[in-house]
Design a protein around this motif. Structure first.
Motif, PDB file in Angstrom:
ATOM      1  N   ARG A  15     -11.275   1.019  -6.600  1.00  0.00           N
ATOM      2  CA  ARG A  15     -10.475   0.138  -6.753  1.00  0.00           C
ATOM      3  C   ARG A  15     -10.165  -0.939  -7.615  1.00  0.00           C
ATOM      4  O   ARG A  15      -9.008  -1.180  -8.298  1.00  0.00           O
ATOM      5  CB  ARG A  15     -10.496  -0.678  -4.794  1.00  0.00           C
ATOM      6  N   THR A  16     -11.236  -0.846  -8.417  1.00  0.00           N
ATOM      7  CA  THR A  16     -11.195  -1.856  -9.033  1.00  0.00           C
ATOM      8  C   THR A  16     -10.812  -1.468 -10.605  1.00  0.00           C
ATOM      9  O   THR A  16      -9.995  -2.779 -11.383  1.00  0.00           O
ATOM     10  CB  THR A  16     -12.729  -2.421  -9.550  1.00  0.00           C
ATOM     11  N   HIS A  17     -11.569  -0.436 -10.621  1.00  0.00           N
ATOM     12  CA  HIS A  17     -10.895   0.270 -12.093  1.00  0.00           C
ATOM     13  C   HIS A  17      -9.465   0.546 -12.203  1.00  0.00           C
ATOM     14  O   HIS A  17      -8.506  -0.210 -13.260  1.00  0.00           O
ATOM     15  CB  HIS A  17     -11.096   1.577 -12.275  1.00  0.00           C
ATOM     16  N   ILE A  18      -8.857   0.995 -10.847  1.00  0.00           N
ATOM     17  CA  ILE A  18      -7.137   1.129 -10.172  1.00  0.00           C
ATOM     18  C   ILE A  18      -7.026  -0.125 -11.122  1.00  0.00           C
ATOM     19  O   ILE A  18      -4.898  -0.704 -11.366  1.00  0.00           O
ATOM     20  CB  ILE A  18      -7.067   1.131  -9.145  1.00  0.00           C
ATOM     21  N   THR A  19      -7.651  -1.346 -10.162  1.00  0.00           N
ATOM     22  CA  THR A  19      -6.364  -3.094 -10.185  1.00  0.00           C
ATOM     23  C   THR A  19      -6.378  -3.544 -11.920  1.00  0.00           C
ATOM     24  O   THR A  19      -5.702  -3.440 -11.844  1.00  0.00           O
ATOM     25  CB  THR A  19      -7.603  -4.051  -9.331  1.00  0.00           C
ATOM     26  N   GLY A 181      -9.022   5.679 -14.157  1.00  0.00           N
ATOM     27  CA  GLY A 181      -7.814   4.603 -14.056  1.00  0.00           C
ATOM     28  C   GLY A 181      -6.578   4.323 -12.879  1.00  0.00           C
ATOM     29  O   GLY A 181      -7.221   4.543 -12.317  1.00  0.00           O
ATOM     30  N   ASP A 182      -5.550   3.860 -13.148  1.00  0.00           N
ATOM     31  CA  ASP A 182      -4.719   4.079 -11.754  1.00  0.00           C
ATOM     32  C   ASP A 182      -4.392   4.879 -11.692  1.00  0.00           C
ATOM     33  O   ASP A 182      -3.233   5.356 -10.276  1.00  0.00           O
ATOM     34  CB  ASP A 182      -3.587   2.951 -11.984  1.00  0.00           C
ATOM     35  N   ALA A 183      -5.397   6.404 -11.878  1.00  0.00           N
ATOM     36  CA  ALA A 183      -4.247   7.923 -11.142  1.00  0.00           C
ATOM     37  C   ALA A 183      -5.142   8.735 -10.332  1.00  0.00           C
ATOM     38  O   ALA A 183      -6.883   8.633 -11.296  1.00  0.00           O
ATOM     39  CB  ALA A 183      -4.186   9.196 -12.656  1.00  0.00           C
ATOM     40  N   ALA A 184      -5.077   9.510  -9.697  1.00  0.00           N
ATOM     41  CA  ALA A 184      -5.903   9.776  -8.716  1.00  0.00           C
ATOM     42  C   ALA A 184      -5.842  11.493  -8.595  1.00  0.00           C
ATOM     43  O   ALA A 184      -4.540  11.438  -8.192  1.00  0.00           O
ATOM     44  CB  ALA A 184      -6.235   9.081  -7.135  1.00  0.00           C
ATOM     45  N   ASP A 222      -2.377   0.224  -3.137  1.00  0.00           N
ATOM     46  CA  ASP A 222      -0.856   1.245  -3.137  1.00  0.00           C
ATOM     47  C   ASP A 222      -0.163   1.684  -3.803  1.00  0.00           C
ATOM     48  O   ASP A 222       0.387   3.006  -3.942  1.00  0.00           O
ATOM     49  CB  ASP A 222       0.222   0.347  -2.239  1.00  0.00           C
ATOM     50  N   PRO A 223      -0.338   0.727  -5.279  1.00  0.00           N
ATOM     51  CA  PRO A 223       0.077   1.959  -6.292  1.00  0.00           C
ATOM     52  C   PRO A 223      -0.098   2.567  -6.828  1.00  0.00           C
ATOM     53  O   PRO A 223       0.634   3.419  -8.154  1.00  0.00           O
ATOM     54  CB  PRO A 223       0.677   0.901  -7.403  1.00  0.00           C
ATOM     55  N   THR A 224      -1.399   3.105  -6.462  1.00  0.00           N
ATOM     56  CA  THR A 224      -2.251   3.738  -7.121  1.00  0.00           C
ATOM     57  C   THR A 224      -1.448   5.522  -7.019  1.00  0.00           C
ATOM     58  O   THR A 224      -0.873   5.622  -6.415  1.00  0.00           O
ATOM     59  CB  THR A 224      -3.945   4.852  -6.576  1.00  0.00           C
ATOM     60  N   ARG A 225      -1.015   6.134  -8.507  1.00  0.00           N
ATOM     61  CA  ARG A 225      -0.185   7.096  -8.528  1.00  0.00           C
ATOM     62  C   ARG A 225      -1.604   8.610  -8.047  1.00  0.00           C
ATOM     63  O   ARG A 225      -2.755   8.553  -8.530  1.00  0.00           O
ATOM     64  CB  ARG A 225      -0.057   7.571 -10.163  1.00  0.00           C
ATOM     65  N   THR A 244       2.834  11.549  -5.985  1.00  0.00           N
ATOM     66  CA  THR A 244       3.498  10.519  -5.912  1.00  0.00           C
ATOM     67  C   THR A 244       2.796   9.045  -5.669  1.00  0.00           C
ATOM     68  O   THR A 244       1.877   8.765  -6.643  1.00  0.00           O
ATOM     69  CB  THR A 244       3.625  11.296  -4.487  1.00  0.00           C
ATOM     70  N   THR A 245       3.062   8.466  -4.439  1.00  0.00           N
ATOM     71  CA  THR A 245       1.695   7.297  -4.655  1.00  0.00           C
ATOM     72  C   THR A 245       1.204   7.203  -3.216  1.00  0.00           C
ATOM     73  O   THR A 245       1.587   7.293  -2.400  1.00  0.00           O
ATOM     74  CB  THR A 245       2.351   5.697  -5.336  1.00  0.00           C
ATOM     75  N   VAL A 246       0.305   6.112  -3.046  1.00  0.00           N
ATOM     76  CA  VAL A 246      -0.687   5.827  -2.097  1.00  0.00           C
ATOM     77  C   VAL A 246       0.270   5.388  -1.010  1.00  0.00           C
ATOM     78  O   VAL A 246       0.277   5.787   0.195  1.00  0.00           O
ATOM     79  CB  VAL A 246      -1.942   5.045  -1.945  1.00  0.00           C
ATOM     80  N   ALA A 247       0.881   4.754  -1.484  1.00  0.00           N
ATOM     81  CA  ALA A 247       2.077   3.713  -0.959  1.00  0.00           C
ATOM     82  C   ALA A 247       3.041   4.818  -0.023  1.00  0.00           C
ATOM     83  O   ALA A 247       3.238   4.297   0.852  1.00  0.00           O
ATOM     84  CB  ALA A 247       2.819   2.496  -1.840  1.00  0.00           C
ATOM     85  N   ALA A 248       3.172   5.878  -1.022  1.00  0.00           N
ATOM     86  CA  ALA A 248       4.177   6.572  -0.025  1.00  0.00           C
ATOM     87  C   ALA A 248       3.642   8.157   0.847  1.00  0.00           C
ATOM     88  O   ALA A 248       3.956   8.273   2.136  1.00  0.00           O
ATOM     89  CB  ALA A 248       5.124   7.299  -1.284  1.00  0.00           C
ATOM     90  N   GLN A 249       2.613   7.948   0.336  1.00  0.00           N
ATOM     91  CA  GLN A 249       1.962   8.669   1.684  1.00  0.00           C
ATOM     92  C   GLN A 249       1.583   8.199   2.354  1.00  0.00           C
ATOM     93  O   GLN A 249       1.744   8.765   4.005  1.00  0.00           O
ATOM     94  CB  GLN A 249       0.696   9.273   0.868  1.00  0.00           C
TER      95      GLN A 249
END
Length: 315
Positions: A15-19, A181-184, A222-225, A244-249
């Protein structure tokens, strides 16, 4: 590996790295996908835009089982892209032992370099399938075909981008997600929201663990790709999709959106899995992929062979 709980240090680091990546405090990785339609598999090249250090995730080696012929076109597209973008490959990553395509990891490693990595649960998978294919004592079943065996919470970097490894069992006992980063890169856990989730009926698979792993992933910002390993075109959709994104899922996954109860998911997943046939390339894929993508050694006539264990079917 013991399945982690939702509240854990690995998830907090992710979470820290994504943020940091989303806020511009750290580089945002560039991701390029390659879709192999014969196997419905997405391979990804992810890189740091500043250092241009890269990882290749879930590569594909083409295979015609009827002719026993290997094809390198899918892997060569990855190589051409890496070279055209002047990237340096630091890692060749597998999210799990794939049952639907052969890995091109050794071929890519020979052309591009990089360390080959998978989860430490590969040892359990090797023991299971080593027995099935009657592999001899020369097959060590210790994960030594890989350069690195990751545990949950392990970290690595691509240039200035921090990456965290998350253990997400359920599809198999050894599945990993790589948060860069912000990509999973979530492998065979989730599909696009309109298609649902991965099966959990392979040896060592567990629908309940899959649900918990997915909810772990969906607790990321939520914005995580999210980058998915497969797509099969849900009914009514005409094009392949694998981002997709966490939010969409959380909002719309047809199997596991917010509000889906664990027991409800398990009942659905197990019932659905009972209707599924084995993947077309499961026998050759498993034999090759438990060896890190390496083919069996040639026999005395110089030819390599893949085994098909036979069972007696119902009349």
């Amino acid at each position: 590996m013991t399945p982690p709980t939702l509240a854990d240090a690995a998830l907090d680091r992710a979470r820290t790295h994504i943020t940091a990546s989303l806020s511009g405090q750290a580089p945002r990785p560039i991701v390029h996908g390659f879709f192999d339609e014969p196997t419905h598999t997405a391979t990804f090249v992810v890189h740091d835009p500043e250092s241009r250090e890269a990882a290749v995730i879930d590569s594909v080696l083409g295979f015609d089982p009827a002719a026993g012929t290997l094809f390198y076109a899918a892997a060569d597209r990855v190589i051409d892209y890496v070279r055209s973008e002047n990237l340096t490959v630091a890692w060749i990553l597998e999210t799990h032992v794939h049952a639907d395509h052969l890995s091109a990891a050794p071929y890519l490693q020979g052309k591009l370099g990089g360390r080959l990595a998978i989860g430490s649960g590969i040892v359990e998978v090797q023991k299971t399938f080593g027995k099935l294919f009657n592999a001899g004592t020369e097959f060590a079943r210790a994960g030594t075909e890989f350069d690195c065996l990751f545990e949950d919470g392990n970290r690595f970097t691509l240039g200035g981008i921090e990456a965290v490894v998350l253990h997400v069992p359920g599809h198999t006992p050894a599945d990993l997600a790589y948060v860069i980063g912000d990509a999973a890169f979530v492998g065979d856990t989730l599909f696009m929201p309109d298609y649902g989730t991965a099966r959990a009926d392979f040896p060592g698979g567990d629908a309940r663990l899959l649900f918990r792993s997915i909810r772990r992933l969906l607790s990321l910002p939520d914005p995580t790709r999210l980058f998915l390993c497969h797509d099969y075109k849900a009914p009514g959709r005409d094009s392949f999709a694998y981002e997709t994104t966490v939010a969409a899922q959380r909002r719309g996954n047809v199997h596991v959106r917010d509000g889906t109860a664990e027991d409800q998911f398990v009942a659905m997943r197990e019932a659905r899995d009972r209707t599924l046939t084995a993947p077309r390339l499961i026998m050759p894929s498993i034999q090759v992929n438990i060896r890190g993508g390496r083919l069996p050694e040639p026999e005395e006539n110089g030819t390599r062979y893949l085994k098909i264990p036979l069972t007696t079917g119902r009349s």
